[in-house]
Design a protein around this motif. Structure first.
Motif, PDB file in Angstrom:
ATOM      1  N   ARG A 114       0.890  -1.181  -0.203  1.00  0.00           N
ATOM      2  CA  ARG A 114      -0.135  -0.027   0.051  1.00  0.00           C
ATOM      3  C   ARG A 114       0.894   1.305   0.110  1.00  0.00           C
ATOM      4  O   ARG A 114       1.095   1.832   0.900  1.00  0.00           O
ATOM      5  N   PRO A 115       1.681   1.491  -0.960  1.00  0.00           N
ATOM      6  CA  PRO A 115       2.524   2.632  -1.112  1.00  0.00           C
ATOM      7  C   PRO A 115       2.094   3.943  -0.909  1.00  0.00           C
ATOM      8  O   PRO A 115       0.883   4.371  -1.789  1.00  0.00           O
ATOM      9  N   ALA A 116       2.484   4.695  -0.123  1.00  0.00           N
ATOM     10  CA  ALA A 116       1.914   6.241  -0.030  1.00  0.00           C
ATOM     11  C   ALA A 116       2.809   7.105  -0.975  1.00  0.00           C
ATOM     12  O   ALA A 116       2.511   8.233  -0.914  1.00  0.00           O
ATOM     13  N   ALA A 117       3.873   6.751  -1.438  1.00  0.00           N
ATOM     14  CA  ALA A 117       4.781   7.419  -2.486  1.00  0.00           C
ATOM     15  C   ALA A 117       5.505   6.572  -3.274  1.00  0.00           C
ATOM     16  O   ALA A 117       5.680   5.363  -3.095  1.00  0.00           O
ATOM     17  N   ALA A 118       5.792   7.069  -4.670  1.00  0.00           N
ATOM     18  CA  ALA A 118       6.487   6.150  -5.708  1.00  0.00           C
ATOM     19  C   ALA A 118       7.700   5.925  -5.214  1.00  0.00           C
ATOM     20  O   ALA A 118       8.363   4.793  -5.874  1.00  0.00           O
ATOM     21  N   GLY A 119       8.501   6.690  -4.211  1.00  0.00           N
ATOM     22  CA  GLY A 119       9.860   6.394  -3.814  1.00  0.00           C
ATOM     23  C   GLY A 119       9.946   4.784  -3.296  1.00  0.00           C
ATOM     24  O   GLY A 119      10.944   4.385  -3.628  1.00  0.00           O
ATOM     25  N   LEU A 120       8.919   4.515  -2.530  1.00  0.00           N
ATOM     26  CA  LEU A 120       8.986   3.240  -2.060  1.00  0.00           C
ATOM     27  C   LEU A 120       9.249   2.024  -3.070  1.00  0.00           C
ATOM     28  O   LEU A 120      10.041   1.136  -3.001  1.00  0.00           O
ATOM     29  N   LEU A 121       8.297   2.209  -4.042  1.00  0.00           N
ATOM     30  CA  LEU A 121       8.550   1.218  -5.111  1.00  0.00           C
ATOM     31  C   LEU A 121       9.917   1.146  -5.771  1.00  0.00           C
ATOM     32  O   LEU A 121      10.485   0.347  -6.176  1.00  0.00           O
ATOM     33  N   GLY A 122      10.437   2.516  -6.156  1.00  0.00           N
ATOM     34  CA  GLY A 122      11.601   2.636  -6.761  1.00  0.00           C
ATOM     35  C   GLY A 122      12.793   1.983  -5.941  1.00  0.00           C
ATOM     36  O   GLY A 122      13.644   1.854  -6.420  1.00  0.00           O
ATOM     37  N   ALA A 123      12.741   2.230  -4.657  1.00  0.00           N
ATOM     38  CA  ALA A 123      13.701   1.582  -3.695  1.00  0.00           C
ATOM     39  C   ALA A 123      13.432   0.035  -3.466  1.00  0.00           C
ATOM     40  O   ALA A 123      14.437  -0.507  -3.253  1.00  0.00           O
ATOM     41  N   LEU A 124      12.439  -0.529  -3.685  1.00  0.00           N
ATOM     42  CA  LEU A 124      12.148  -1.778  -3.378  1.00  0.00           C
ATOM     43  C   LEU A 124      12.214  -2.651  -4.632  1.00  0.00           C
ATOM     44  O   LEU A 124      12.724  -3.830  -4.670  1.00  0.00           O
ATOM     45  N   LEU A 125      11.326  -2.283  -5.814  1.00  0.00           N
ATOM     46  CA  LEU A 125      11.268  -3.405  -6.656  1.00  0.00           C
ATOM     47  C   LEU A 125      12.606  -3.773  -7.384  1.00  0.00           C
ATOM     48  O   LEU A 125      12.832  -4.832  -7.842  1.00  0.00           O
ATOM     49  N   GLU A 139      -1.995   4.565  -2.357  1.00  0.00           N
ATOM     50  CA  GLU A 139      -2.717   5.521  -1.474  1.00  0.00           C
ATOM     51  C   GLU A 139      -2.129   6.744  -2.202  1.00  0.00           C
ATOM     52  O   GLU A 139      -2.470   8.015  -1.369  1.00  0.00           O
ATOM     53  N   SER A 140      -1.332   6.939  -2.925  1.00  0.00           N
ATOM     54  CA  SER A 140      -0.796   8.034  -3.760  1.00  0.00           C
ATOM     55  C   SER A 140      -1.216   7.864  -5.226  1.00  0.00           C
ATOM     56  O   SER A 140      -1.514   7.026  -5.657  1.00  0.00           O
ATOM     57  N   ASP A 141      -1.118   9.023  -5.980  1.00  0.00           N
ATOM     58  CA  ASP A 141      -1.312   9.246  -7.477  1.00  0.00           C
ATOM     59  C   ASP A 141      -0.394   8.147  -8.301  1.00  0.00           C
ATOM     60  O   ASP A 141       0.782   8.132  -7.848  1.00  0.00           O
ATOM     61  N   VAL A 142      -0.808   7.762  -9.174  1.00  0.00           N
ATOM     62  CA  VAL A 142      -0.146   6.782 -10.165  1.00  0.00           C
ATOM     63  C   VAL A 142       0.251   7.735 -11.124  1.00  0.00           C
ATOM     64  O   VAL A 142      -0.418   8.476 -12.100  1.00  0.00           O
ATOM     65  N   ASP A 143       1.619   7.941 -11.570  1.00  0.00           N
ATOM     66  CA  ASP A 143       2.066   8.869 -12.319  1.00  0.00           C
ATOM     67  C   ASP A 143       3.248   8.270 -13.181  1.00  0.00           C
ATOM     68  O   ASP A 143       3.589   6.758 -13.271  1.00  0.00           O
ATOM     69  N   ALA A 144       4.005   8.854 -14.092  1.00  0.00           N
ATOM     70  CA  ALA A 144       4.794   8.202 -15.004  1.00  0.00           C
ATOM     71  C   ALA A 144       6.168   7.731 -14.116  1.00  0.00           C
ATOM     72  O   ALA A 144       6.755   6.573 -14.660  1.00  0.00           O
ATOM     73  N   THR A 145       6.384   8.463 -13.147  1.00  0.00           N
ATOM     74  CA  THR A 145       7.573   7.664 -12.530  1.00  0.00           C
ATOM     75  C   THR A 145       7.375   6.445 -11.877  1.00  0.00           C
ATOM     76  O   THR A 145       8.127   5.240 -11.894  1.00  0.00           O
ATOM     77  N   MET A 146       6.149   6.227 -11.433  1.00  0.00           N
ATOM     78  CA  MET A 146       5.893   4.811 -10.924  1.00  0.00           C
ATOM     79  C   MET A 146       5.737   3.845 -12.080  1.00  0.00           C
ATOM     80  O   MET A 146       6.459   2.656 -12.027  1.00  0.00           O
ATOM     81  N   LEU A 147       5.330   4.455 -13.186  1.00  0.00           N
ATOM     82  CA  LEU A 147       5.288   3.443 -14.238  1.00  0.00           C
ATOM     83  C   LEU A 147       6.362   2.965 -14.963  1.00  0.00           C
ATOM     84  O   LEU A 147       6.734   1.848 -15.521  1.00  0.00           O
ATOM     85  N   SER A 148       7.527   3.883 -14.970  1.00  0.00           N
ATOM     86  CA  SER A 148       8.941   3.724 -15.368  1.00  0.00           C
ATOM     87  C   SER A 148       9.700   2.712 -14.420  1.00  0.00           C
ATOM     88  O   SER A 148      10.256   1.747 -14.792  1.00  0.00           O
ATOM     89  N   CYS A 149       9.431   2.962 -13.221  1.00  0.00           N
ATOM     90  CA  CYS A 149       9.818   1.628 -11.971  1.00  0.00           C
ATOM     91  C   CYS A 149       9.194   0.511 -12.534  1.00  0.00           C
ATOM     92  O   CYS A 149       9.979  -0.489 -12.316  1.00  0.00           O
ATOM     93  N   LEU A 150       7.915   0.341 -12.719  1.00  0.00           N
ATOM     94  CA  LEU A 150       7.432  -0.947 -12.994  1.00  0.00           C
ATOM     95  C   LEU A 150       7.973  -1.455 -14.220  1.00  0.00           C
ATOM     96  O   LEU A 150       8.420  -2.591 -14.584  1.00  0.00           O
TER      97      LEU A 150
END
Length: 490
Positions: A114-125, A139-150
């Motif tokens: 349940r990420p509250a920021a895209a930074g968590l995904l960028g550090a974890l994935l 719990e935060s907005d989905v943006d281009a940064t998160m999609l690039s991380c995925l």
């Protein structure tokens, strides 16, 4: 001479007495003594799926814990049983704990966050090289940064599910979704909510097998080229501005998704023309067809479905304007395959059509006719309700034009295999007779005009009866009949 000392004798336990079991030791004490932790079932929130349990490499290293040397492998096994948040907290303790956490991430196959920021995904994935299933409740907005991380992480990802919290916004565009699907060559299941900003849909993938997109709105282009896709679910918003061309969408499914078996579309733009285009798509392999909230669909749409589908097991036309004639066509076309029929919010259907369905469909196990048999009372609350078999009700802003039905209707249901029957909101029924030996669940929510003395239930296996919003006398009659069934079966 003194006799030799005898050893202790083992006596059998006395009859009727059991040996007292020692209480389990705390986990911290087990770790200090070097014992393995007690087995615990893997929860769905755990990092690994229950089917596959990869173990980290055993290297014999130890770490200090409570003044004692504890095998690192043991600590890793303990961390594997924690949720993502627990592993992240452990990694912040020391370098040794962080190394153990990194080993957990490397072998993790399933991750729920349940990420509250895209930074968590960028550090974890990037650490999760073996990840195959990722479930995100944003719990935060989905943006281009998160999609690039995925896109650049998790090369073995097979399942991706994204749902949105109430205040979170999905800013994903159609171009970004297309790029994500094309770059994930192993992705087979994709479920995304809050897709109101896509603008268009142009997907091409040979690996994608299941696609669910919800909250779609006014797509200018709808192209889905996935030859191996077996399940497609598209839910559009119910706003008056929604103007997606469903005719073109339906027409292209046969060429681009020839192996489609399950199709679900929810849209107020569904019409006879759109269903007729589905007939031209030649999807003869469909087993489940759900076309809901299309008030423009009439018996002509049913005729197209009958001509285009050979062996449906589930048919959901809730919110349509079909009549008893359409129900008759369904019964004649699928008597040997149809097991679930959902016709909620269909105001042109009467008790005759419902009784014909239960009489002519011997394999039927689920029947939902909620809000189809309504009495047109002036004091009845305006608006429509769209419910499910479990009694959950939500407000639906638009409903087909109601056909005036007689206020008092008698409904007789006899069936040998029916297990779930839903009549929620059928206020026109004042007498009900149900004889279904296999029935388990009966939904009578808001059947406000059903008379207690005109209710008869002959269902020996009945376990759940939903009667929210019913008269107290009716609830009492239901309890008495259930008690009678219970004592008779006991």
């Amino acid at each position: 001479m003194r006799p030799a000392q005898e050893g202790p004798r083992l006596q059998p336990p006395l009859p009727g007495r059991r040996r007292r079991r020692r209480a389990p030791l705390p986990l911290a004490l087990l770790l200090r003594r070097g014992h393995p932790p007690p087995p615990r079932p893997l929860l769905r929130r755990a990092l690994l799926s229950p089917e596959k349990k990869p173990r980290p490499d055993h290297d014999g290293r130890t770490m200090e814990l409570g003044g004692r040397a504890v095998p690192v492998d043991l600590v890793v096994e303990v961390l594997r049983r924690l949720g993502p948040r627990g592993v992240l907290d452990a990694a912040a303790v020391s370098r040794a704990w962080r190394d153990c956490a990194d080993r957990v991430w490397r072998v993790a196959e399933e991750l729920r966050l349940r990420p509250a920021a895209a930074g968590l995904l960028g550090a974890l994935l990037p650490r999760c090289a073996a990840l195959s299933r990722l479930v995100l409740h944003m719990e935060s907005d989905v943006d281009a940064t998160m999609l690039s991380c995925l896109a650049f992480s998790c090369p073995s990802l097979e399942t991706l599910e994204i749902t949105m919290a109430d205040k979170a916004i999905n800013n994903m565009t159609g171009e970004e979704l297309s790029r994500l699907v094309s770059e994930k060559h192993s992705l087979s299941i994709l479920k995304i909510g809050g897709c109101s900003n896509l603008g268009f849909l142009n997907l091409s993938s040979s690996s994608l097998n299941v696609l669910w997109l919800s909250d779609l709105c006014s797509l200018s282009e709808s192209v889905i080229s996935c030859p191996n896709m077996s399940e497609l679910s598209l839910c559009f918003t119910q706003q008056s501005t929604e103007c997606t061309d469903l005719v073109s969408l339906m027409d292209g499914l046969g060429r681009s998704c020839p192996n489609l078996r399950n199709l679900h579309i929810s849209s107020i733009q569904l019409s006879n023309e759109a269903v007729s285009a589905l007939e031209g798509a030649n999807l003869r392999g469909l087993c489940m067809l759900s076309l809901i909230l299309g008030s423009k669909m009439t018996d002509a749409a049913v005729a197209s479905i009958v001509r285009s589908c050979a062996s449906l097991a589930l048919l959901d036309l809730s919110g349509s304007s079909i009549s008893d004639s359409g129900v008759g066509m369904i019964c004649k076309a699928f008597p040997h395959t149809l097991s679930r029929l959902l016709l909620a919010l269909c105001p042109n259907i009467t008790t005759c059509g419902i009784q014909a369905a239960t009489a002519q469909l011997p394999l039927l196990q689920l029947m939902d006719c909620g809000m189809s048999l309504r009495s047109n009372l002036q004091n009845e609350k305006q608006g429509a309700y769209f419910g499910e078999i479990n009694g959950r009700i939500r407000l639906c802003p638009k409903l087909p034009t109601l056909k005036k039905q007689p206020m008092r209707q008698k409904l007789i249901i006899k069936h040998d295999n029916l297990k779930k029957l839903s009549l929620w909101g059928c206020s026109a029924i004042d007498a009900l007779y149900v004889k279904c030996p296999e029935l388990i669940d009966l939904n009578l929510n808001t059947c406000t005009n059903l008379h207690p003395e005109r209710l008869l239930l002959q269902c020996p296996n009945l376990k759940n009866v939903h009667a929210f919003g019913c008269q107290d006398m009716l609830i009492g009659a239901i309890k008495n009949q259930l008690n009678h069934i219970f004592h008779a079966s006991g």
